[in-house]
Design an enzyme around this catalytic site. Structure first.
Site, PDB file in Angstrom:
ATOM      1  N   GLY A 155       8.869   1.983   7.647  1.00  0.00           N
ATOM      2  CA  GLY A 155       7.994   0.879   7.641  1.00  0.00           C
ATOM      3  C   GLY A 155       7.308   0.997   6.270  1.00  0.00           C
ATOM      4  N   LEU A 174       0.809  -1.348   0.058  1.00  0.00           N
ATOM      5  CA  LEU A 174       0.041   0.148  -0.060  1.00  0.00           C
ATOM      6  C   LEU A 174       0.875   1.125   0.027  1.00  0.00           C
ATOM      7  CD1 LEU A 174      -2.683  -1.090   2.604  1.00  0.00           C
ATOM      8  CD2 LEU A 174      -2.874  -0.915   0.091  1.00  0.00           C
ATOM      9  N   GLU A 187       9.705  21.207 -17.758  1.00  0.00           N
ATOM     10  CA  GLU A 187      11.195  20.787 -18.278  1.00  0.00           C
ATOM     11  C   GLU A 187      11.432  19.546 -17.603  1.00  0.00           C
ATOM     12  OE1 GLU A 187      13.293  25.178 -18.201  1.00  0.00           O
ATOM     13  OE2 GLU A 187      13.020  24.181 -16.366  1.00  0.00           O
ATOM     14  N   ASP A 207       1.227  15.046  13.965  1.00  0.00           N
ATOM     15  CA  ASP A 207       1.297  14.988  12.543  1.00  0.00           C
ATOM     16  C   ASP A 207       0.329  15.116  11.732  1.00  0.00           C
ATOM     17  OD1 ASP A 207       2.984  14.733  10.014  1.00  0.00           O
ATOM     18  OD2 ASP A 207       3.153  12.774  10.130  1.00  0.00           O
ATOM     19  N   ASP A 259      -4.669  20.462 -13.816  1.00  0.00           N
ATOM     20  CA  ASP A 259      -4.492  21.595 -12.711  1.00  0.00           C
ATOM     21  C   ASP A 259      -3.146  21.560 -12.278  1.00  0.00           C
ATOM     22  OD1 ASP A 259      -7.259  22.557 -12.935  1.00  0.00           O
ATOM     23  OD2 ASP A 259      -7.810  20.503 -12.222  1.00  0.00           O
TER      24      ASP A 259
END
Length: 487
Positions: free
Chosen positions: A111, A105, A424, A223, A450
């Site tokens: 990890g 995944l 580029e 986080d 976009d």
């Protein structure tokens, strides 16, 4: 880097499970109070910081130690996570006795996460495997223990991913968790296409509910960002769950932290100043709500240094498009969450009581400006393009070829600015595709419409990230071989 928990199979040893759904099944005994856990962690951090400071002094020649002492320290650090059963402190069965591993995944610095299928039921879960050789110090080992303990502590909360169990062998620690297949927060918004302030307020309520749950449970996430919120499935009413508690900490009332952790756009100013508490989570959540309402980050920069300078000193923009179309109540909440003085910042409970975020609140149900969705798509797609390019290059190119890529970047950087545009970047990769699989390069070069092709990338940082990712992938491959050999 989230379904109801299924009961543990009867033939599995109960001590390997961190938490179980059925009341009549044994759980690991946990007699310590939350405050005791937090105080123990605080003492461990203090000792670790003292050890680190002493090591730096010795390295600088300020303090002297004999050669035997230094050699002993080196051996201790290198072996810190390598002893069987040294992380979970209890015997567990082998993961592969109970689960079959499926597709990968994703992976992070420490990890790799796989789909895993429970042999007895056929149920799918996510398995995060952390190689023990990457746990180079006792602090790293404590981080893994704490992540598992925090997930155990938060078990049962409706918008927090649930842990199924933890296993340890001589090679790695494996965390089996709920599997979320509904995608990331921003991707779902862009995919659905219909979006209003009221919908943004509903999502904000879920996010702040998680923050309040953590804070009331004595946990700081540290986080919070869109990538760490996943939908369980594709249904319209799918639950949204917080994941990844790898940086989370237990809190002692009044205790402040000093280590700088988090993600650049979402990091609070006091974190950069190395003196912060749980208020930093409110700032990160405020940045998420700002992005939900505008499609762009409040403090922007091309490099981490520029972003951090903006976080510390930049002016909060609530006047340029699309903000004139956003309600005053929504802007009021943003101001109070992105208050640089943490003592004056709203608490999670105060945010949840704000008129804009309450269920019966005043967030309008009219669609937001279409530019918000397009910006949100670009905000998400730009990062994904970089990650895809890193993955493709790291998997396919040798170290010599990566050096050639750096030289190619320098060739097209005629102005010597150190940056190249996405246009580029595409051109270089099209010419530099000797070992790139056609399907991979084609998917990479199908840049989302976009993403502005004139946006730039620092090519030294870009190539440096490729090299780091290649090292991680090489290490992951070695870990898979080691793990297979141990079975």
């Amino acid at each position: 880097m989230d379904h109801p928990l299924k009961p543990q199979l009867e033939d599995k040893p109960p001590q390997q499970m961190l938490m179980l759904k059925d009341d009549d099944k044994p759980m690991i005994e946990d007699t310590k109070s939350l405050e005791e856990k937090a105080r123990e962690e605080s003492e461990r951090r203090r000792k670790y910081n003292e050890e680190e400071a002493e090591k730096k002094k010795r390295a600088a020649g300020i303090a002297c130690g004999n050669s035997k002492r230094k050699a002993h320290n080196v051996r201790r650090l290198m072996s810190a996570g390598l002893l069987a059963e040294s992380v979970l402190l209890t015997k567990t069965g082998h993961l592969k006795e109970y689960y079959n591993l499926g597709s990968k995944l994703g992976h992070g610095q420490f990890g790799t996460t796989f789909v895993c299928i429970e042999k007895g039921t056929g149920e799918e879960y996510a398995c995060k495997s952390i190689p023990k050789r990457k746990l180079e110090s006792e602090e790293d080992v404590e981080d893994v223990r704490r992540e598992i303990e925090i997930m155990k502590h938060l078990f049962g909360q409706p918008n927090v991913i649930s842990i199924k169990g933890a296993y340890e062998d001589s090679v790695a620690v494996h965390m089996v968790m709920e599997l979320c297949r509904g995608g990331e927060l921003f991707d779902r918004i862009v995919e659905r296409g219909h979006y209003s302030e009221k919908k943004a307020a509903h999502l904000a309520k879920v996010i702040l509910g998680v923050v309040q749950t953590c804070h009331c449970s004595g946990v700081m996430h540290r986080d919070l960002k869109p990538e760490n919120f996943l939908f369980v499935d594709d249904h319209e009413d799918s639950p949204l769950k917080a994941i990844d508690f790898g940086l989370s900490m237990f809190l002692i009332p009044g205790e402040n932290f000093t280590d700088v952790v988090g993600s650049p756009y979402y990091i609070a100013p006091e974190v950069l100043n190395k003196n912060y508490g749980r208020e930093a989570d409110i700032w990160s959540a405020g940045v998420m709500i700002y992005v939900l309402l505008s499609g762009s980050a409040p403090f922007w920069g091309e490099t981490e240094e520029e972003i951090f300078n903006e976080v510390l000193q930049g002016e909060l923009d609530l006047s340029s498009d699309p903000w004139p179309q956003v309600s005053e109540s929504g802007k009021d909440l943003i101001r109070k969450m992105l208050e640089r003085n943490p003592k004056q910042r709203l608490t999670a409970q105060q945010v949840l009581c704000h008129p804009w975020i309450r269920d019966e609140g005043n967030a309008p149900d009219t669609p937001l400006d279409t530019t918000v969705l397009s910006r949100l798509k670009k905000f998400s797609a730009t990062d994904k393009l970089k990650k895809m390019a890193l993955r493709v290059i790291a998997e396919r190119l040798s170290e010599e070829e990566i050096q050639g890529l750096r030289d190619a970047f320098k060739t097209i950087d005629s102005e010597k600015s150190g940056r190249v545009t996405f246009k580029e970047l595409k051109g270089v990769l099209e010419r530099f595709n000797a070992n790139l699989d056609n399907s991979d390069i084609n998917s990479l070069l199908q840049t989302p419409t976009d993403v502005h092709l004139e946006d730039t990338v620092d090519y030294e940082e870009f190539v440096g990230a490729i090299i780091r990712l290649k090292q991680i992938q090489d290490e992951d491959a070695k870990d898979c071989l080691d793990s297979s050999a141990k079975v």
